[in-house]
Structures are given as structure tokens and as C-alpha cells.
Design a protein around this motif. Structure first.
Motif, PDB file in Angstrom:
ATOM      1  N   ASP A  79      68.518 -52.518  24.404  1.00  0.00           N
ATOM      2  CA  ASP A  79      68.030 -52.824  23.120  1.00  0.00           C
ATOM      3  C   ASP A  79      66.262 -53.072  23.202  1.00  0.00           C
ATOM      4  N   THR A  80      66.155 -54.179  24.244  1.00  0.00           N
ATOM      5  CA  THR A  80      64.653 -54.461  24.255  1.00  0.00           C
ATOM      6  C   THR A  80      63.963 -53.354  24.831  1.00  0.00           C
ATOM      7  N   LEU A  81      64.451 -52.516  25.837  1.00  0.00           N
ATOM      8  CA  LEU A  81      63.769 -51.382  26.342  1.00  0.00           C
ATOM      9  C   LEU A  81      63.369 -50.446  25.164  1.00  0.00           C
ATOM     10  N   GLY A  82      64.450 -50.197  24.161  1.00  0.00           N
ATOM     11  CA  GLY A  82      64.370 -48.993  23.484  1.00  0.00           C
ATOM     12  C   GLY A  82      63.531 -49.486  22.615  1.00  0.00           C
ATOM     13  N   ILE A  83      63.539 -50.880  21.861  1.00  0.00           N
ATOM     14  CA  ILE A  83      62.633 -51.052  21.045  1.00  0.00           C
ATOM     15  C   ILE A  83      61.179 -51.320  21.399  1.00  0.00           C
ATOM     16  N   ILE A  84      60.942 -51.762  22.677  1.00  0.00           N
ATOM     17  CA  ILE A  84      59.567 -51.877  23.073  1.00  0.00           C
ATOM     18  C   ILE A  84      58.929 -50.358  23.268  1.00  0.00           C
ATOM     19  N   THR A  85      59.597 -49.505  23.780  1.00  0.00           N
ATOM     20  CA  THR A  85      59.090 -47.953  23.991  1.00  0.00           C
ATOM     21  C   THR A  85      59.138 -47.096  22.921  1.00  0.00           C
ATOM     22  N   VAL A  86      59.811 -47.375  21.880  1.00  0.00           N
ATOM     23  CA  VAL A  86      60.081 -46.396  20.631  1.00  0.00           C
ATOM     24  C   VAL A  86      59.496 -46.795  19.358  1.00  0.00           C
ATOM     25  N   LEU A  87      59.380 -48.404  19.296  1.00  0.00           N
ATOM     26  CA  LEU A  87      58.872 -48.888  18.015  1.00  0.00           C
ATOM     27  C   LEU A  87      57.346 -48.384  17.653  1.00  0.00           C
ATOM     28  N   PRO A  88      56.254 -48.454  18.732  1.00  0.00           N
ATOM     29  CA  PRO A  88      55.232 -48.151  18.290  1.00  0.00           C
ATOM     30  C   PRO A  88      54.951 -46.645  17.745  1.00  0.00           C
ATOM     31  N   VAL A  89      55.736 -45.573  18.571  1.00  0.00           N
ATOM     32  CA  VAL A  89      55.547 -44.466  18.108  1.00  0.00           C
ATOM     33  C   VAL A  89      56.456 -44.273  16.894  1.00  0.00           C
ATOM     34  N   ALA A  90      57.586 -44.937  16.799  1.00  0.00           N
ATOM     35  CA  ALA A  90      58.328 -44.310  15.540  1.00  0.00           C
ATOM     36  C   ALA A  90      57.684 -44.998  14.184  1.00  0.00           C
ATOM     37  N   ALA A  91      57.201 -46.261  14.553  1.00  0.00           N
ATOM     38  CA  ALA A  91      56.354 -46.842  13.381  1.00  0.00           C
ATOM     39  C   ALA A  91      55.316 -46.043  12.642  1.00  0.00           C
ATOM     40  N   THR A  92      54.655 -45.422  13.721  1.00  0.00           N
ATOM     41  CA  THR A  92      53.729 -44.524  13.284  1.00  0.00           C
ATOM     42  C   THR A  92      54.063 -43.435  12.422  1.00  0.00           C
ATOM     43  N   VAL A  93      55.343 -42.710  12.913  1.00  0.00           N
ATOM     44  CA  VAL A  93      55.611 -41.578  12.364  1.00  0.00           C
ATOM     45  C   VAL A  93      56.197 -42.012  11.028  1.00  0.00           C
ATOM     46  N   PHE A  94      57.290 -43.082  11.001  1.00  0.00           N
ATOM     47  CA  PHE A  94      57.825 -43.388   9.662  1.00  0.00           C
ATOM     48  C   PHE A  94      56.793 -43.697   8.468  1.00  0.00           C
ATOM     49  N   ALA A  95      55.683 -44.369   9.114  1.00  0.00           N
ATOM     50  CA  ALA A  95      54.344 -44.852   8.238  1.00  0.00           C
ATOM     51  C   ALA A  95      54.103 -43.687   7.769  1.00  0.00           C
ATOM     52  N   SER A  96      53.647 -42.413   8.562  1.00  0.00           N
ATOM     53  CA  SER A  96      53.033 -41.407   7.983  1.00  0.00           C
ATOM     54  C   SER A  96      53.727 -40.421   7.208  1.00  0.00           C
ATOM     55  N   VAL A  97      55.289 -40.650   7.559  1.00  0.00           N
ATOM     56  CA  VAL A  97      56.165 -39.685   6.766  1.00  0.00           C
ATOM     57  C   VAL A  97      56.477 -40.285   5.417  1.00  0.00           C
ATOM     58  N   SER A  98      56.528 -41.678   5.266  1.00  0.00           N
ATOM     59  CA  SER A  98      56.833 -42.356   4.131  1.00  0.00           C
ATOM     60  C   SER A  98      55.427 -42.058   3.286  1.00  0.00           C
ATOM     61  N   ARG A  99      54.396 -41.792   3.720  1.00  0.00           N
ATOM     62  CA  ARG A  99      53.043 -41.563   2.942  1.00  0.00           C
ATOM     63  C   ARG A  99      53.031 -40.128   2.638  1.00  0.00           C
ATOM     64  N   ALA A 100      53.395 -39.298   3.481  1.00  0.00           N
ATOM     65  CA  ALA A 100      53.088 -37.977   3.258  1.00  0.00           C
ATOM     66  C   ALA A 100      53.794 -37.607   1.971  1.00  0.00           C
ATOM     67  N   SER A 101      53.320 -36.123   1.429  1.00  0.00           N
ATOM     68  CA  SER A 101      53.987 -35.617   0.288  1.00  0.00           C
ATOM     69  C   SER A 101      55.044 -34.772   0.858  1.00  0.00           C
ATOM     70  N   ARG A 102      55.760 -34.129  -0.211  1.00  0.00           N
ATOM     71  CA  ARG A 102      56.680 -33.315   0.363  1.00  0.00           C
ATOM     72  C   ARG A 102      56.002 -32.007   0.855  1.00  0.00           C
ATOM     73  N   GLN A 103      54.947 -31.500   0.213  1.00  0.00           N
ATOM     74  CA  GLN A 103      54.522 -30.318   0.903  1.00  0.00           C
ATOM     75  C   GLN A 103      53.970 -30.361   2.175  1.00  0.00           C
ATOM     76  N   ALA A 104      53.331 -31.738   2.487  1.00  0.00           N
ATOM     77  CA  ALA A 104      52.813 -32.211   3.827  1.00  0.00           C
ATOM     78  C   ALA A 104      53.964 -32.064   4.890  1.00  0.00           C
ATOM     79  N   ILE A 105      55.132 -32.525   4.475  1.00  0.00           N
ATOM     80  CA  ILE A 105      56.297 -32.653   5.198  1.00  0.00           C
ATOM     81  C   ILE A 105      56.835 -31.128   5.549  1.00  0.00           C
ATOM     82  N   ARG A 106      56.604 -30.272   4.602  1.00  0.00           N
ATOM     83  CA  ARG A 106      57.167 -28.969   4.742  1.00  0.00           C
ATOM     84  C   ARG A 106      56.093 -28.314   5.903  1.00  0.00           C
ATOM     85  N   HIS A 107      54.692 -28.483   5.600  1.00  0.00           N
ATOM     86  CA  HIS A 107      53.885 -27.953   6.396  1.00  0.00           C
ATOM     87  C   HIS A 107      54.217 -28.494   7.710  1.00  0.00           C
ATOM     88  N   GLY A 108      54.365 -29.823   7.879  1.00  0.00           N
ATOM     89  CA  GLY A 108      54.712 -30.130   9.278  1.00  0.00           C
ATOM     90  C   GLY A 108      55.928 -29.716   9.801  1.00  0.00           C
TER      91      GLY A 108
END
Ligand code: ADP
Length: 561
Positions: free
Chosen positions: A183-212
Motif C-alpha cells: 500500500d505504501t508503495l502504491g500510494i507514494i507512486t500513484v497518488l501524485p499522478v492520480a491526484a492530478t488526473v482526478f483534479a483535472s477530470v473533476s474540473r473538466a466539462s463533459r465535452q472536454a472529457i469526450r475530447h480527451g
């Protein structure tokens, strides 16, 4: 989903315009709770399936656990209201991915332990980590907090397995160790990248996601085609057509800058490694690919960084321009306001006096027509309204000079509520004030702070009164947060209308028929003068929240002053 605008004393202008952008991007079309939650569950299952091969004794304890990092990222960026999705993902994994006769008690209990532990970890990390603006100290925090948290989770998890007879005592410490480190390994490696992805997905509009999604599909096809030409055509040398890989990378760098190209390069690397492994290349052959990949990475990263940088400077320029326009508008409002106030207030006072005198004269006439007195009273009330309007313009224009004293914000709030509570009640709105015990006084301008809170509470009452709820509610809450007092004003009205969200704090912007649109502009000025912070957010289907943070020690000196 919430969105907010922050106005703080430092970089007030820049933050405000960034905030406005955040506000704009978070409209009705934002990705909803269910979409983000479902995306998370799908990712979670995919990741669990990929790491499945390593599980220990069919217990769901894997060599490393990126899904824990994924869950933590979701809880930290989108909020702990997503905990049910974490629980669901863990349960589905237990039944759909892991095998073994485990009944239902153990999966439910372990999933609850895991979700509860991750929620607690997210709450602890959230206040200390800012993944959007990472600093070296944040990495240290991550390295200190995560292993401690995962150790507790691992112990609890394995204890549940032990109690439910899924784990023997002799493999208990091995399971704890594997689970903890995984778990420690998983969190330390994935958290920074996943947090960035979730933050941008939760902010993005549906259209932006479709484009993505379309772009990811296009990139994957281009990558697959390039790999097929390079390796599938069986030419004399694979390196001959390697330059084809530059096309999707350059295209991604040009469109998505540094962050996009970093992901594209990672995918290309993984795909290339997979092909090389499947085709069974001998280790000495790798050097040609390694050199080519290195050149590809350097080109992609440089191009991506250049694109990101030029976009950032374009954005800065746009911000500066809109800031300049705002300053010019304010100057105009200031000059016009002062001139108007000066020219109109005198004749208005005289007119009010004449109306007053006329009313008195009329009272002396025993047989005067009562409709005349009524008309005079109406004229006086209209004149009074005009004076109040003028006063609001004056307040707005003259705000900035502070008369500092020790202010009891709690008492100030109580006074405001006692002043306007009755009127609010007559409009079907109930105001509740709550405050943390022993709040200290703050250094501030009592009159301006009263004006500020009055504006926010009056707006909340207006919103609650016009909302669809049978009972309008306004809740004012005061707390101390370190060296600041934070006053939040919540209402259960319709929330901030999207079309005005961009310009909420601009003078003369209003959605009300009789509004002047100066309340929030003045509130912003007062907060800036006190070097405080003003935030607004729309609480999902619950109305708006305005919160003001004020320094207990009073306004701070600005740099350069
Ligand atoms: P006014 O109250 O005269 O319209 P303000 O500057 O105080 O001017 O407010 C500007 C606009 O901001 C309002 O017209 C309204 O649309 C919006 N607004 C302010 N507070 C709230 C709130 N609590 N809920 C929803 N909208 C709000």
C-alpha cells in the motif's frame, strides 16, 4: 461538486481572475458525482486485475497496490463523499477479481476497514499536502504520514482476516508486512499522478472529457500503427522507421504541453517495452532502442515544456489585461460615483426637507385630503431610497481607509442578525448563528466589517428567500483557524447563477431587479483592505457559501509597502 473563488490579499487580482476561471469551468456541464465515481471504480478494477497475479494466498494482498493510491487520490481531490465508491470498488474486486471461498463477512469487513482507513488518511493528508502546488516539504510529509497510516490499516485489515479465519497466525506478520509495504508503495507512486488526473477530470466539462477520450484513442491508434510499421513489417532494421514514433509525441506535446507529453512518453515506453519483451529481443539489442527513446523523450519533453511555458505567459498576459480593465473600470466608477454623490446629495437633502415640511404643513390642515399625505409619504420614502443608493456608491468609493480597533466579530454578527432577523423572518428565512467557543477579538475597521458581513448575510437571505425550499435557511458560522477568524455564510438558495459567476465581484453586476451590484464589490474591497481572504463556493444542490478569513492581528503589510 463544489467550486470556489478565492480572493486573498497577496496576488489578489491574479487569484481572483484564476478563481473566476475556476468558477466558469465548473458549470452545470461539469462531470458529476456518478461519472467520476464510475470512472474511478473502472480504473480501480483494471488496476486490481493487472496486479492480481501477485496476490498473497488469494487474500487480495498484492506486491504493490496502486489501487490504494488511486482511492486516496480520489478522496483527497474530489472529497470524502466518494468513500462509497471506494467501498464498492473494494467489494466488487473481492468478488470479481479475487478467488477463494471467503463468504461475505470477511470481504465486507476488510473493505470497510480499508475504506475507513483511507478516508482517515485522506483527511490527515488533505490539510498538509497541496498536490496542485507541490513543494519539497510535501514529499517529506507524504513519506512520513503514508507509511504510518498504511501500517495501521494493514494491522486492522489482517486482524479482520485473522478473526474471520482467513489468515493463519503463522502468516499474520508476513501478510501485514506485504500489505503495509504494498500500500505504501502504491500510494507514494500513484497518488501524485492520480491526484492530478482526478483534479483535472473533476474540473473538466463533459465535452472536454469526450475530447480527451477521442484524443487518447487517436494517440493509441497512431502509436499502435507506428509500432506495427516498425516491428511488424520485418524490415532489415527496426530502427529504420523509428522516426514514426515522433509524430504522436510531437502532436501530443503541441496540444497538451508538458503534462500531456509526459503521459504520452510513459505510454510509448511501456508499449515499446512490451513489444520488445514479446518479440524476445536479446539485451544487447536494447541499446539502439534505448538511445532512440532517449532522443524521443528529450524532444518531447523540451517541446512540451516550451508549449506549456508559452501558454502560461499567454495566460499571464490575459490576466494582466483583464486586471487592467478592472482597475480602469474601478477608477471610472470611483470618479463617476464621487461626482454624482457630490452633485446629487445636496438637492436630494433639500427635496427631502421640503417634503418633510410639506407633510407637517398638511398635518396642520384639518380637512386635507388623506391621499395627499399618502403621496407625500411615498415621495419621502423614494427620496430615502435614492439617498441609500447614493450612500452605497459612497461606501464603495470611499472604502480603503481603515480605522482600526479591536472588534468582537461574534458580537458584530449578533448585532447584524438582530437588525435584519425580523425582516428575514417575514420573508420565510431563518438565520442561525453558531460559533466556536472563546473566539478572540480581531484588529479591523468595525464599520467596514459590519458592512461586509451585512452584505453577505443580506445576499444569503435574498437567495434563501428566492430558493425553491419551503423554509429558507441562512447559517452563519464563526471559527478560529490558526491566526485567523473565519466567518462562513451558507444559504439554501439556488446557488450562484452561472452567467454572473465570472463577474460576481465586479461593480454593478447584479441579477436582482432592484439590486445595484455593489455589495460584493464592496465586500471584496473591504476584505482586500484587511488583507483577508474571501471565498465563494456553490455547495452541490445546497446553495452558496461565502466565507471570509480575517487576520486576528489585523491587516498585514503588503510586500513593497
Ligand atoms: P446585489 O445584491 O445588489 O445584486 P451584490 O454585489 O451583493 O449586488 O451581488 C451580486 C450578485 O451576486 C447578486 O445579484 C446575485 O446574483 C449574486 N449573489 C450574491 N450572493 C449570492 C448568494 N448567496 N446566492 C446566490 N447568488 C448570490
Amino acid at each position: 461538486m463544489t467550486f470556489f473563488v478565492t480572493i486573498s490579499h497577496s496576488l489578489a487580482s491574479v487569484t481572483a481572475s484564476h478563481g473566476r476561471r475556476a468558477l466558469r469551468s465548473a458549470g452545470v456541464s461539469s462531470v458529476g458525482y456518478w461519472q467520476l465515481g464510475t470512472l474511478f471504480v473502472a480504473l480501480y478494477l483494471a488496476v486490481e486485475r493487472a496486479t492480481f497475479a501477485y496476490q498473497l494466498d488469494g487474500l487480495g494482498i498484492t506486491l504493490w497496490s496502486p489501487s490504494a493510491g488511486l482511492s486516496l487520490a480520489l478522496l483527497m481531490t474530489a472529497g470524502i463523499s466518494y468513500a462509497p465508491f471506494v467501498l464498492a470498488a473494494s467489494l466488487i474486486t473481492d468478488y470479481a477479481v479475487y478467488s477463494g471461498p471467503r463468504g461475505w463477512v470477511a470481504p465486507i469487513a476488510t473493505s470497510l476497514v480499508l475504506t475507513g482507513g483511507l478516508v482517515a488518511l485522506a483527511l490527515v493528508l488533505k490539510t498538509r499536502l497541496h498536490l496542485a502546488r507541490p513543494r519539497l516539504s510535501h514529499v517529506w510529509i507524504l513519506l512520513a504520514v503514508v507509511p504510518s497510516g498504511t501500517l495501521i490499516i494493514a494491522l486492522a485489515y489482517c486482524l479482520v482476516l485473522y478473526v474471520t479465519d482467513q489468515l493463519s497466525s503463522w502468516s499474520f506478520d508476513r501478510a501485514v508486512r506485504n500489505f503495509w509495504i504494498g500500500d505504501t508503495l502504491g500510494i507514494i507512486t500513484v497518488l501524485p499522478v492520480a491526484a492530478t488526473v482526478f483534479a483535472s477530470v473533476s474540473r473538466a466539462s463533459r465535452q472536454a472529457i469526450r475530447h480527451g477520450v477521442i484524443e487518447v484513442a487517436f494517440f493509441s491508434m497512431a502509436l499502435a500503427a507506428a509500432l506495427w510499421v516498425i516491428f511488424g513489417l520485418k524490415t532489415a532494421s527496426e530502427a529504420q522507421f523509428f522516426y514514426l514514433l515522433f509524430l504522436p509525441i510531437v502532436w501530443t506535446a503541441a496540444r497538451h504541453g508538458f503534462a500531456g507529453v509526459a503521459i504520452a512518453l510513459l505510454s510509448t515506453h511501456v508499449a515499446l517495452i512490451a513489444v520488445v519483451t514479446v518479440q524476445g529481443y536479446a539485451a544487447p539489442d536494447f541499446i539502439a532502442f534505448q538511445m532512440l527513446m532517449l532522443v524521443l523523450s528529450v524532444t518531447g519533453l523540451l517541446l512540451g515544456a516550451a508549449v506549456t511555458e508559452s501558454r502560461a505567459s499567454e495566460e499571464r498576459l490575459r490576466d494582466q489585461r483583464s486586471e487592467l480593465a478592472r482597475a480602469a473600470r474601478h477608477a471610472l466608477v470611483g470618479a463617476t460615483g464621487t461626482a454624482l454623490a457630490h452633485e446629487i446629495s445636496q438637492p436630494l437633502s433639500s427635496a427631502t426637507n421640503y417634503l418633510h415640511a410639506a407633510s407637517r404643513m398638511l398635518q396642520a390642515q384639518p380637512h386635507a385630503d388623506p391621499s395627499i399625505a399618502e403621496a407625500l409619504a411615498k415621495a419621502r420614502s423614494e427620496a430615502q431610497r435614492a439617498r441609500e443608493t447614493l450612500q452605497r456608491v459612497r461606501d464603495y468609493v470611499s472604502c480603503g481607509r481603515l480605522a482600526l480597533s479591536s472588534v468582537d466579530v461574534e458580537a458584530l454578527t449578533a448585532r447584524i442578525v438582530s437588525l435584519i432577523g425580523a425582516e428575514a423572518g417575514s420573508r420565510g428565512v431563518e438565520i442561525r448563528v453558531s460559533s466556536a467557543p472563546h473566539l478572540p477579538n480581531i484588529q479591523g475597521d468595525a464599520i467596514q466589517l459590519e458592512q461586509l458581513l451585512l452584505n453577505l448575510i443580506s445576499n444569503a437571505i435574498d437567495a434563501a428567500a428566492q430558493g425553491a425550499k419551503a423554509q429558507g435557511r441562512v447559517a452563519v458560522h464563526l471559527v478560529q483557524q490558526r491566526d485567523r477568524i473565519v466567518v462562513s455564510v451558507d444559504d439554501n438558495g439556488p446557488g450562484i447563477a452561472e452567467h454572473i459567476a465570472d463577474r460576481l465581484f465586479e461593480p454593478f453586476e447584479t441579477t436582482k431587479q432592484s439590486g445595484m451590484g455593489l455589495g460584493l464589490a464592496l465586500a471584496r474591497q473591504i476584505v482586500e483592505a484587511h488583507t483577508g481572504e474571501l471565498r465563494v463556493e456553490n455547495r452541490a444542490a445546497q446553495g452558496a457559501r461565502f466565507s471570509v478569513a480575517l487576520n486576528i492581528d489585523g491587516p498585514r503589510r503588503r510586500h513593497g509597502n
